[in-house]
Write a protein that holds these residues in place. Structure first.
Motif, PDB file in Angstrom:
ATOM      1  N   GLU A 101       0.845  -1.117   0.019  1.00 35.97           N
ATOM      2  CA  GLU A 101      -0.066  -0.055   0.026  1.00 35.97           C
ATOM      3  C   GLU A 101       0.786   1.296   0.241  1.00 35.97           C
ATOM      4  OE1 GLU A 101      -3.316  -0.542  -0.032  1.00 35.97           O
ATOM      5  OE2 GLU A 101      -3.912   2.015   0.155  1.00 35.97           O
ATOM      6  N   PHE A 102       2.023   1.175   0.836  1.00 36.92           N
ATOM      7  CA  PHE A 102       2.853   2.527   0.804  1.00 36.92           C
ATOM      8  C   PHE A 102       4.214   2.343   0.364  1.00 36.92           C
ATOM      9  CE2 PHE A 102      -0.172   2.029   4.554  1.00 36.92           C
ATOM     10  CZ  PHE A 102      -0.885   3.092   4.283  1.00 36.92           C
ATOM     11  N   GLY A 103       4.542   1.234  -0.377  1.00 34.74           N
ATOM     12  CA  GLY A 103       5.823   0.853  -0.939  1.00 34.74           C
ATOM     13  C   GLY A 103       5.982  -0.108  -1.708  1.00 34.74           C
ATOM     14  N   SER A 104       5.298  -0.068  -3.025  1.00 34.15           N
ATOM     15  CA  SER A 104       5.110  -1.241  -3.901  1.00 34.15           C
ATOM     16  C   SER A 104       6.659  -1.756  -4.389  1.00 34.15           C
ATOM     17  CB  SER A 104       4.142  -1.173  -4.835  1.00 34.15           C
ATOM     18  OG  SER A 104       4.587  -0.077  -5.668  1.00 34.15           O
ATOM     19  N   GLN A 105       7.379  -0.718  -4.488  1.00 34.72           N
ATOM     20  CA  GLN A 105       9.001  -0.834  -4.943  1.00 34.72           C
ATOM     21  C   GLN A 105       9.907  -0.918  -3.918  1.00 34.72           C
ATOM     22  OE1 GLN A 105       9.073  -0.741  -8.479  1.00 34.72           O
ATOM     23  NE2 GLN A 105       6.763  -0.906  -8.295  1.00 34.72           N
ATOM     24  N   SER A 106       9.394  -1.002  -2.643  1.00 31.02           N
ATOM     25  CA  SER A 106      10.166  -1.137  -1.806  1.00 31.02           C
ATOM     26  C   SER A 106      11.306  -2.241  -1.456  1.00 31.02           C
ATOM     27  CB  SER A 106       9.592  -0.760  -0.144  1.00 31.02           C
ATOM     28  OG  SER A 106       8.686  -1.709   0.123  1.00 31.02           O
ATOM     29  N   ARG A 107      12.589  -1.798  -0.589  1.00 29.79           N
ATOM     30  CA  ARG A 107      13.328  -2.984  -0.689  1.00 29.79           C
ATOM     31  C   ARG A 107      13.055  -3.668   0.708  1.00 29.79           C
ATOM     32  NH1 ARG A 107      19.899  -1.757   0.218  1.00 29.79           N
ATOM     33  NH2 ARG A 107      20.508  -4.033   0.319  1.00 29.79           N
ATOM     34  N   ILE A 108      13.161  -4.949   0.679  1.00 27.13           N
ATOM     35  CA  ILE A 108      12.879  -5.802   1.782  1.00 27.13           C
ATOM     36  C   ILE A 108      14.180  -6.576   2.245  1.00 27.13           C
ATOM     37  CG2 ILE A 108      11.347  -7.335   3.007  1.00 27.13           C
ATOM     38  CD1 ILE A 108       9.728  -4.827   1.772  1.00 27.13           C
ATOM     39  N   VAL A 109      14.610  -6.331   3.655  1.00 25.51           N
ATOM     40  CA  VAL A 109      15.846  -7.185   3.792  1.00 25.51           C
ATOM     41  C   VAL A 109      15.568  -7.867   5.217  1.00 25.51           C
ATOM     42  CG1 VAL A 109      18.175  -6.850   4.547  1.00 25.51           C
ATOM     43  CG2 VAL A 109      17.295  -5.217   2.895  1.00 25.51           C
ATOM     44  N   CYS A 110      15.689  -9.227   4.922  1.00 27.23           N
ATOM     45  CA  CYS A 110      15.118 -10.301   6.248  1.00 27.23           C
ATOM     46  C   CYS A 110      16.470 -10.631   6.756  1.00 27.23           C
ATOM     47  CB  CYS A 110      14.316 -11.306   5.675  1.00 27.23           C
ATOM     48  SG  CYS A 110      13.011 -10.672   4.640  1.00 27.23           S
ATOM     49  N   THR A 111      16.712 -10.679   7.881  1.00 24.85           N
ATOM     50  CA  THR A 111      17.963 -11.199   8.659  1.00 24.85           C
ATOM     51  C   THR A 111      17.612 -11.751   9.948  1.00 24.85           C
ATOM     52  OG1 THR A 111      18.034  -9.113   9.973  1.00 24.85           O
ATOM     53  CG2 THR A 111      18.920  -8.919   7.894  1.00 24.85           C
ATOM     54  N   CYS A 112      18.896 -12.534  10.254  1.00 24.99           N
ATOM     55  CA  CYS A 112      18.670 -13.516  11.488  1.00 24.99           C
ATOM     56  C   CYS A 112      19.712 -13.569  12.121  1.00 24.99           C
ATOM     57  CB  CYS A 112      18.138 -14.788  11.153  1.00 24.99           C
ATOM     58  SG  CYS A 112      19.215 -15.734  10.017  1.00 24.99           S
ATOM     59  N   GLU A 113      19.933 -14.426  12.986  1.00 21.50           N
ATOM     60  CA  GLU A 113      21.144 -14.717  13.904  1.00 21.50           C
ATOM     61  C   GLU A 113      22.458 -15.191  12.836  1.00 21.50           C
ATOM     62  OE1 GLU A 113      20.812 -17.456  17.204  1.00 21.50           O
ATOM     63  OE2 GLU A 113      19.893 -15.603  18.400  1.00 21.50           O
ATOM     64  N   ALA A 114      21.998 -15.653  11.894  1.00 18.91           N
ATOM     65  CA  ALA A 114      23.108 -16.295  10.970  1.00 18.91           C
ATOM     66  C   ALA A 114      23.399 -15.226  10.003  1.00 18.91           C
ATOM     67  CB  ALA A 114      22.457 -17.595  10.394  1.00 18.91           C
ATOM     68  N   GLU A 115      24.299 -15.670   9.045  1.00 18.44           N
ATOM     69  CA  GLU A 115      24.560 -14.539   8.066  1.00 18.44           C
ATOM     70  C   GLU A 115      23.548 -14.633   6.949  1.00 18.44           C
ATOM     71  OE1 GLU A 115      27.868 -12.670   7.470  1.00 18.44           O
ATOM     72  OE2 GLU A 115      27.373 -12.996   9.747  1.00 18.44           O
ATOM     73  N   GLU A 116      22.937 -15.582   6.616  1.00 14.75           N
ATOM     74  CA  GLU A 116      21.841 -15.423   5.875  1.00 14.75           C
ATOM     75  C   GLU A 116      20.913 -14.548   5.615  1.00 14.75           C
ATOM     76  OE1 GLU A 116      18.906 -18.877   6.328  1.00 14.75           O
ATOM     77  OE2 GLU A 116      17.863 -18.497   4.534  1.00 14.75           O
ATOM     78  N   ARG A 117      20.720 -13.988   4.510  1.00 13.55           N
ATOM     79  CA  ARG A 117      19.680 -12.728   4.394  1.00 13.55           C
ATOM     80  C   ARG A 117      19.077 -12.934   3.149  1.00 13.55           C
ATOM     81  NH1 ARG A 117      23.446  -7.049   4.304  1.00 13.55           N
ATOM     82  NH2 ARG A 117      24.207  -7.311   6.262  1.00 13.55           N
ATOM     83  N   ILE A 118      17.810 -12.377   3.226  1.00 15.03           N
ATOM     84  CA  ILE A 118      16.809 -12.517   1.952  1.00 15.03           C
ATOM     85  C   ILE A 118      16.920 -10.907   1.631  1.00 15.03           C
ATOM     86  CG2 ILE A 118      14.647 -12.366   0.806  1.00 15.03           C
ATOM     87  CD1 ILE A 118      13.779 -14.683   3.099  1.00 15.03           C
TER      88      ILE A 118
END
Ligand code: THU
Length: 136
Positions: A101-118
């Motif tokens: 609704e407010f950012g159809s082109q926005s960047r999404i970064v998913c992180t956790c305790e490990a190095e893995e990222r989306i």
């Protein structure tokens, strides 16, 4: 995709981590922190908040977006999510719709305790989205 330097990103991840530590999640025990960065550069962080009436839980991402809107802003540049887990968590469907609704082109970064990222964009997570343009 919004350009955010790696240094800024590391600070945003730290902010999301602090937010996740404030999660009220006594039922799922799944703690989530999110930071929304608006196009003005301001940051809005939040955690998930659950309820004894389970269906009333609200995700960290939506709580952060709602804080941005309540502060008078309407455009999301980036959302950073942190979970204290070994694997990353991508935003749920409801949160994808609300971010759209407010950012159809926005960047999404998913992180956790490990190095893995989306590290992706909302339109990749929610292709062919239903949105404000459908109602005009
Ligand atoms: N949760 C979030 O905060 N964000 C998501 O994208 C997925 C799920 C929360 C909701 C609930 O409090 C807990 O995680 C378990 O579903």
């Amino acid at each position: 995709m919004t350009i955010v330097s790696e240094d800024t990103l590391l600070r945003l991840i730290q902010t999301a981590k602090v937010a996740s530590a404030r999660a009220y999640a006594p039922y799922s025990k799944f703690h989530v922190g999110a930071v929304v960065v608006s196009t003005s550069g301001r940051q809005y962080s939040a955690c998930n908040v659950e309820n004894a009436s389970y269906g009333l839980a609200c995700c960290a991402e939506r709580n952060a977006v709602f804080q941005m809107v309540a502060a008078g802003e309407r455009q999301i540049a980036c959302v950073v999510i942190y979970t204290p887990t070994d694997r990353v968590t991508a935003p749920c469907g409801a949160c994808r719709q609300v971010i759209n609704e407010f950012g159809s082109q926005s960047r999404i970064v998913c992180t956790c305790e490990a190095e893995e990222r989306i590290d992706t964009t909302l339109d990749q997570l929610l292709p062919t989205a239903f949105g404000p343009h459908n109602l005009t």
